[in-house]
Enzyme design. Structure first.
Site, mmCIF file in Angstrom:
data_model
loop_
_atom_site.group_PDB
_atom_site.id
_atom_site.type_symbol
_atom_site.label_atom_id
_atom_site.label_comp_id
_atom_site.label_asym_id
_atom_site.label_seq_id
_atom_site.Cartn_x
_atom_site.Cartn_y
_atom_site.Cartn_z
ATOM 1 N N TYR A 22 0.432 -4.144 -26.806
ATOM 2 C CA TYR A 22 -0.234 -3.088 -26.039
ATOM 3 C C TYR A 22 -1.198 -3.604 -24.974
ATOM 4 O O TYR A 22 -1.733 -2.813 -24.205
ATOM 5 C CB TYR A 22 -0.988 -2.155 -26.995
ATOM 6 C CG TYR A 22 -0.079 -1.505 -28.000
ATOM 7 C CD1 TYR A 22 0.794 -0.497 -27.616
ATOM 8 C CD2 TYR A 22 -0.070 -1.917 -29.324
ATOM 9 C CE1 TYR A 22 1.651 0.091 -28.536
ATOM 10 C CE2 TYR A 22 0.780 -1.327 -30.252
ATOM 11 C CZ TYR A 22 1.631 -0.334 -29.852
ATOM 12 O OH TYR A 22 2.473 0.247 -30.756
ATOM 13 N N HIS A 79 8.388 9.800 -33.044
ATOM 14 C CA HIS A 79 9.606 9.638 -33.830
ATOM 15 C C HIS A 79 9.678 10.575 -35.032
ATOM 16 O O HIS A 79 10.699 10.612 -35.716
ATOM 17 C CB HIS A 79 9.707 8.187 -34.315
ATOM 18 C CG HIS A 79 9.206 7.219 -33.303
ATOM 19 N ND1 HIS A 79 9.888 6.945 -32.139
ATOM 20 C CD2 HIS A 79 8.046 6.510 -33.235
ATOM 21 C CE1 HIS A 79 9.182 6.085 -31.418
ATOM 22 N NE2 HIS A 79 8.071 5.811 -32.055
ATOM 23 N N ASP A 86 7.925 21.221 -30.881
ATOM 24 C CA ASP A 86 7.934 22.683 -30.794
ATOM 25 C C ASP A 86 6.752 23.219 -29.994
ATOM 26 O O ASP A 86 6.896 24.204 -29.259
ATOM 27 C CB ASP A 86 7.941 23.300 -32.192
ATOM 28 C CG ASP A 86 9.277 23.131 -32.913
ATOM 29 O OD1 ASP A 86 10.257 22.679 -32.274
ATOM 30 O OD2 ASP A 86 9.330 23.442 -34.119
ATOM 31 N N HIS A 99 4.701 5.817 -22.888
ATOM 32 C CA HIS A 99 4.522 4.802 -23.931
ATOM 33 C C HIS A 99 4.201 3.480 -23.256
ATOM 34 O O HIS A 99 4.881 3.081 -22.303
ATOM 35 C CB HIS A 99 5.772 4.653 -24.794
ATOM 36 C CG HIS A 99 6.040 5.863 -25.617
ATOM 37 N ND1 HIS A 99 5.331 6.136 -26.756
ATOM 38 C CD2 HIS A 99 6.899 6.887 -25.437
ATOM 39 C CE1 HIS A 99 5.755 7.281 -27.252
ATOM 40 N NE2 HIS A 99 6.707 7.766 -26.465
ATOM 41 N N SER A 101 4.344 0.449 -24.683
ATOM 42 C CA SER A 101 5.420 -0.484 -25.027
ATOM 43 C C SER A 101 6.767 0.212 -24.828
ATOM 44 O O SER A 101 6.822 1.401 -24.526
ATOM 45 C CB SER A 101 5.277 -0.942 -26.486
ATOM 46 O OG SER A 101 5.565 0.124 -27.374
ATOM 47 N N ARG A 110 11.749 3.343 -34.316
ATOM 48 C CA ARG A 110 11.021 3.746 -33.108
ATOM 49 C C ARG A 110 11.956 4.109 -31.949
ATOM 50 O O ARG A 110 11.498 4.458 -30.874
ATOM 51 C CB ARG A 110 10.092 2.624 -32.645
ATOM 52 C CG ARG A 110 8.987 2.306 -33.608
ATOM 53 C CD ARG A 110 8.026 1.309 -32.980
ATOM 54 N NE ARG A 110 7.135 0.743 -33.950
ATOM 55 C CZ ARG A 110 5.958 1.261 -34.291
ATOM 56 N NH1 ARG A 110 5.539 2.374 -33.738
ATOM 57 N NH2 ARG A 110 5.200 0.656 -35.187
#
EC number: 4.2.1.10
Length: 155
Positions: A22, A79, A86, A99, A101, A110
């Protein structure tokens, strides 16, 4: 126009958590950069981070009537969370998933996003600059919405 930025679990640990994945940039620094882009564009921006799925769902729902778009990094909930999926679907706001990564290059669990099907798009694997790219994308979406509204007034 206003953008709501929603950060999921463990993103408050950026800068310390797995820097090989990260990086070393802290969440506060990412938010400062996003605020600068928003200021230059004349757009409001608000930041929210939670480690709790229900709080994230609540914040998404609160965007109705208060925000024009959502930039979200649902982190591990990407995930697993049908609830976040929803909620995004329910509010009908343009949403960009970010994201730091690239989940597709990581563990098998993932590799599937439950969030992606209800977003305008995803920006993944570019490190913290992905948030800047998401800002550019959201500002472009705002311009398109504005152009459509202007065109519809002329009809």
């Amino acid at each position: 126009m206003k953008i709501m930025v929603i950060q999921g679990p463990n993103l408050n640990m950026l800068g310390m958590r797995e820097p090989n994945i990260y990086g070393r940039m802290k969440l506060e620094d990412i938010h400062k950069q996003m605020q600068s882009v928003a200021d230059q564009a004349g757009t409001e921006i608000e930041f929210f981070q939670s480690n709790f799925e229900g709080e994230i769902v609540d914040k998404i729902q609160e965007c109705v009537g208060t925000a024009d778009g959502i930039i979200i990094n649902p982190a591990a909930y990407t995930h697993t969370s049908i609830a976040i999926h929803d909620a995004i679907l329910a509010v009908s706001l343009p949403t960009i998933e970010v994201h730091i990564s690239n989940p597709a290059r990581r563990e098998d669990y993932r590799k599937t996003s439950l969030i992606a099907p209800v977003t305008a798009g995803q920006i993944i694997g570019f490190g913290p600059i992905g948030y800047h790219l998401a800002m550019m994308g959201m500002l472009q979406i705002f311009e398109q919405i504005k152009a459509i509204k202007t065109a519809n007034k002329g009809e």
